[in-house]
Design a protein around this motif. Sequence first.
Motif, PDB file in Angstrom:
ATOM      1  N   VAL A 148       0.872  -1.181   0.000  1.00  0.00           N
ATOM      2  CA  VAL A 148       0.000   0.000   0.000  1.00  0.00           C
ATOM      3  C   VAL A 148       0.907   1.229   0.000  1.00  0.00           C
ATOM      4  CG1 VAL A 148      -1.682   1.333   1.331  1.00  0.00           C
ATOM      5  CG2 VAL A 148      -1.836  -1.172   1.260  1.00  0.00           C
ATOM      6  N   PRO A 157       9.219   4.114   5.661  1.00  0.00           N
ATOM      7  CA  PRO A 157      10.287   3.582   4.816  1.00  0.00           C
ATOM      8  C   PRO A 157       9.840   2.472   3.859  1.00  0.00           C
ATOM      9  CG  PRO A 157      10.711   3.137   7.156  1.00  0.00           C
ATOM     10  CD  PRO A 157       9.534   4.054   7.089  1.00  0.00           C
ATOM     11  N   ALA A 158       8.916   1.627   4.292  1.00  0.00           N
ATOM     12  CA  ALA A 158       8.512   0.526   3.403  1.00  0.00           C
ATOM     13  C   ALA A 158       7.706   1.065   2.223  1.00  0.00           C
ATOM     14  CB  ALA A 158       7.696  -0.509   4.183  1.00  0.00           C
ATOM     15  N   GLY A 332      -4.385  -6.434  14.585  1.00  0.00           N
ATOM     16  CA  GLY A 332      -4.029  -5.038  14.306  1.00  0.00           C
ATOM     17  C   GLY A 332      -2.803  -5.050  13.400  1.00  0.00           C
ATOM     18  N   TYR A 333      -2.967  -4.660  12.144  1.00  0.00           N
ATOM     19  CA  TYR A 333      -1.846  -4.709  11.190  1.00  0.00           C
ATOM     20  C   TYR A 333      -0.979  -3.448  11.268  1.00  0.00           C
ATOM     21  CZ  TYR A 333      -2.761  -8.927   8.372  1.00  0.00           C
ATOM     22  OH  TYR A 333      -2.873 -10.222   7.918  1.00  0.00           O
ATOM     23  N   GLY A 337      -0.601   6.850  13.078  1.00  0.00           N
ATOM     24  CA  GLY A 337       0.272   7.775  13.802  1.00  0.00           C
ATOM     25  C   GLY A 337       1.509   7.121  14.385  1.00  0.00           C
ATOM     26  N   ALA A 339       4.938   4.416  13.710  1.00  0.00           N
ATOM     27  CA  ALA A 339       5.741   3.544  12.846  1.00  0.00           C
ATOM     28  C   ALA A 339       5.847   2.189  13.537  1.00  0.00           C
ATOM     29  CB  ALA A 339       7.117   4.139  12.641  1.00  0.00           C
TER      30      ALA A 339
HETATM   31  C1  LIG Z   1       0.713  -9.528   9.469  1.00  0.00           C
HETATM   32  C2  LIG Z   1       0.748  -8.224   8.675  1.00  0.00           C
HETATM   33  C3  LIG Z   1       0.591  -8.244   7.311  1.00  0.00           C
HETATM   34  C4  LIG Z   1       0.606  -7.047   6.562  1.00  0.00           C
HETATM   35  N1  LIG Z   1       0.473  -7.099   5.209  1.00  0.00           N
HETATM   36  C5  LIG Z   1       0.547  -5.953   4.483  1.00  0.00           C
HETATM   37  C6  LIG Z   1       0.477  -5.987   3.045  1.00  0.00           C
HETATM   38  O1  LIG Z   1       0.424  -7.054   2.423  1.00  0.00           O
HETATM   39  N2  LIG Z   1       0.527  -4.800   2.373  1.00  0.00           N
HETATM   40  C7  LIG Z   1       0.648  -3.597   3.039  1.00  0.00           C
HETATM   41  O2  LIG Z   1       0.721  -2.548   2.375  1.00  0.00           O
HETATM   42  N3  LIG Z   1       0.731  -3.546   4.401  1.00  0.00           N
HETATM   43  C8  LIG Z   1       0.697  -4.687   5.117  1.00  0.00           C
HETATM   44  N4  LIG Z   1       0.795  -4.630   6.495  1.00  0.00           N
HETATM   45  C9  LIG Z   1       0.846  -3.314   7.141  1.00  0.00           C
HETATM   46  C10 LIG Z   1       2.248  -2.702   7.121  1.00  0.00           C
HETATM   47  O3  LIG Z   1       3.130  -3.521   7.846  1.00  0.00           O
HETATM   48  C11 LIG Z   1       2.169  -1.308   7.789  1.00  0.00           C
HETATM   49  O4  LIG Z   1       1.322  -0.476   7.053  1.00  0.00           O
HETATM   50  C12 LIG Z   1       3.533  -0.685   7.985  1.00  0.00           C
HETATM   51  O5  LIG Z   1       3.408   0.284   8.993  1.00  0.00           O
HETATM   52  C13 LIG Z   1       4.085  -0.026   6.729  1.00  0.00           C
HETATM   53  O6  LIG Z   1       5.399   0.408   6.996  1.00  0.00           O
HETATM   54  P1  LIG Z   1       5.949   1.823   6.540  1.00  0.00           P
HETATM   55  O7  LIG Z   1       7.422   1.763   6.733  1.00  0.00           O
HETATM   56  O8  LIG Z   1       5.414   2.142   5.185  1.00  0.00           O
HETATM   57  O9  LIG Z   1       5.289   2.852   7.574  1.00  0.00           O
HETATM   58  P2  LIG Z   1       5.690   3.055   9.158  1.00  0.00           P
HETATM   59  O10 LIG Z   1       7.078   3.600   9.267  1.00  0.00           O
HETATM   60  O11 LIG Z   1       5.409   1.795   9.888  1.00  0.00           O
HETATM   61  O12 LIG Z   1       4.681   4.170   9.571  1.00  0.00           O
HETATM   62  C14 LIG Z   1       4.879   5.542   9.272  1.00  0.00           C
HETATM   63  C15 LIG Z   1       3.560   6.271   9.380  1.00  0.00           C
HETATM   64  O13 LIG Z   1       2.682   5.788   8.378  1.00  0.00           O
HETATM   65  C16 LIG Z   1       1.450   5.383   8.951  1.00  0.00           C
HETATM   66  N5  LIG Z   1       0.969   4.206   8.185  1.00  0.00           N
HETATM   67  C17 LIG Z   1       1.470   2.954   8.172  1.00  0.00           C
HETATM   68  N6  LIG Z   1       0.771   2.174   7.330  1.00  0.00           N
HETATM   69  C18 LIG Z   1      -0.204   2.957   6.809  1.00  0.00           C
HETATM   70  C19 LIG Z   1      -1.257   2.738   5.888  1.00  0.00           C
HETATM   71  N7  LIG Z   1      -1.437   1.542   5.281  1.00  0.00           N
HETATM   72  N8  LIG Z   1      -2.066   3.768   5.579  1.00  0.00           N
HETATM   73  C20 LIG Z   1      -1.907   4.994   6.136  1.00  0.00           C
HETATM   74  N9  LIG Z   1      -0.912   5.280   7.027  1.00  0.00           N
HETATM   75  C21 LIG Z   1      -0.083   4.260   7.353  1.00  0.00           C
HETATM   76  C22 LIG Z   1       1.783   5.049  10.388  1.00  0.00           C
HETATM   77  O14 LIG Z   1       0.642   5.189  11.203  1.00  0.00           O
HETATM   78  C23 LIG Z   1       2.856   6.071  10.717  1.00  0.00           C
HETATM   79  O15 LIG Z   1       2.266   7.287  11.087  1.00  0.00           O
HETATM   80  C24 LIG Z   1       0.789  -5.808   7.241  1.00  0.00           C
HETATM   81  C25 LIG Z   1       0.986  -5.804   8.632  1.00  0.00           C
HETATM   82  C26 LIG Z   1       0.957  -6.993   9.342  1.00  0.00           C
HETATM   83  C27 LIG Z   1       1.182  -6.962  10.839  1.00  0.00           C
END
Ligand SMILES: Cc1cc2nc3c(=O)[nH]c(=O)nc-3n(C[C@H](O)[C@H](O)[C@H](O)COP(=O)(O)OP(=O)(O)OC[C@H]3O[C@@H](n4cnc5c(N)ncnc54)[C@H](O)[C@@H]3O)c2cc1C
Length: 341
Positions: A148, A157-158, A332-333, A337, A339
């Motif tokens: 996403v 970062p992801a 809760g995935y 707000g 990380a």
């Molecule tokens: C078992 C499991 C399976 C998952 N599978 C998937 C998957 O297949 N695809 C996928 O995209 N995600 C998936 N996720 C969710 C993903 O791990 C989180 O969205 C994660 O925080 C993304 O990391 P990031 O480094 O982009 O953001 P982070 O550094 O973790 O977060 C930075 C900021 O972004 C916000 N944020 C994080 N995710 C979202 C979001 N989706 N929408 C809006 N704001 C967000 C946080 O609240 C925070 O404020 C999964 C999580 C779990 C536990």
Amino acid sequence: MSAAIVERNGIHGGFSGGLAGFMADGGAEDPLRPIRAFELRVSAVQQLTPHFRRITFTGGDLELFGANAAGQTLDLRVKVMIPALGHPLPELRHLRGSLQEDWYQNWRSHDESTRGAMRTYTVRALRPALPATGGAAGTPAELDIDFVLHLDGGSGPAAEWAATALPGDSMTLIGPCARWGDCLGIEFAPGAAERVLLVGDETAVPAIAAILESLPEHVTGHAVMEVPVAEDFLDMAAPSGVEVTWLARGQRPHGEALSARVRAVVVPAACSIGEEPEDVDIDSTILWETPEAGAGHGLYAWIAGEAATIRELRRYLVRDVGMDRNAVAFMGYWRQGQALD
Ligand SMILES: Cc1cc2nc3c(=O)[nH]c(=O)nc-3n(C[C@H](O)[C@H](O)[C@H](O)COP(=O)(O)OP(=O)(O)OC[C@H]3O[C@@H](n4cnc5c(N)ncnc54)[C@H](O)[C@@H]3O)c2cc1C
């Protein structure tokens, strides 16, 4: 009931499996563990919709990637290692992919600014290698993850890595070892249930899609998914008796449309009330409550997404509807707000 609420400072979902044997063909220095590190490279990038980007990975050791006994990945989770900008990933302490027991503590001991980030994702699809036949070339094993892109507002970062990933980029995933037997990281466990309720926001869409594809044709029920905009609706295969509902969030608060729809699909019986579930502090712990097997032939529910929405749905389904907690997985995935390192 068998439920687990796992502390945030652990690798949630129990991914820190220990040493339990040795590979039959690998020699004494090649330990067999439930999870291993897969050093892969991006082979394709596809922008599916405005907010879903599919990254396909390939690499030499993908044939050792685990799945369930039927070869399905369902909601199988993996850890994705994101390098810090300008730095390679630190050495993950593995021997030919087999992680040493202290790999996680070792990774955490590196400086935050250089070690990169670790995030959890779902395997959307795993395709085995196909051998060359006749004049046609073979294809290597491949693994898809649907990221996403949450770049508007709280990026991370992801999501940023996925937004710019290109074929040839390298990536380390931590996932189940096919030689272990049990596939660690799958929570979907409907047992003999013949009705399902699958509910999630965009982060749960890859898991719900893979689960729907795997269901036998006689299964009935509902899949309800909330995504940012209508252009994010995806085609997906499902048994004819499972009604698939897409909800576009638009400007509404996260989870509002999802909650309303679940309340319309699952209505409390006039004469039954369930227990008040114990509260979970979603800002310091991860809401993760998963039974080991579904309860009987009735309804099995699988619900994942933003933690506040999931906590609210848990309260509704457990207290107001009185659902059997052995028949519902709440996960809760992510947490708005925060990380999730
Ligand atoms: C078992 C499991 C399976 C998952 N599978 C998937 C998957 O297949 N695809 C996928 O995209 N995600 C998936 N996720 C969710 C993903 O791990 C989180 O969205 C994660 O925080 C993304 O990391 P990031 O480094 O982009 O953001 P982070 O550094 O973790 O977060 C930075 C900021 O972004 C916000 N944020 C994080 N995710 C979202 C979001 N989706 N929408 C809006 N704001 C967000 C946080 O609240 C925070 O404020 C999964 C999580 C779990 C536990």
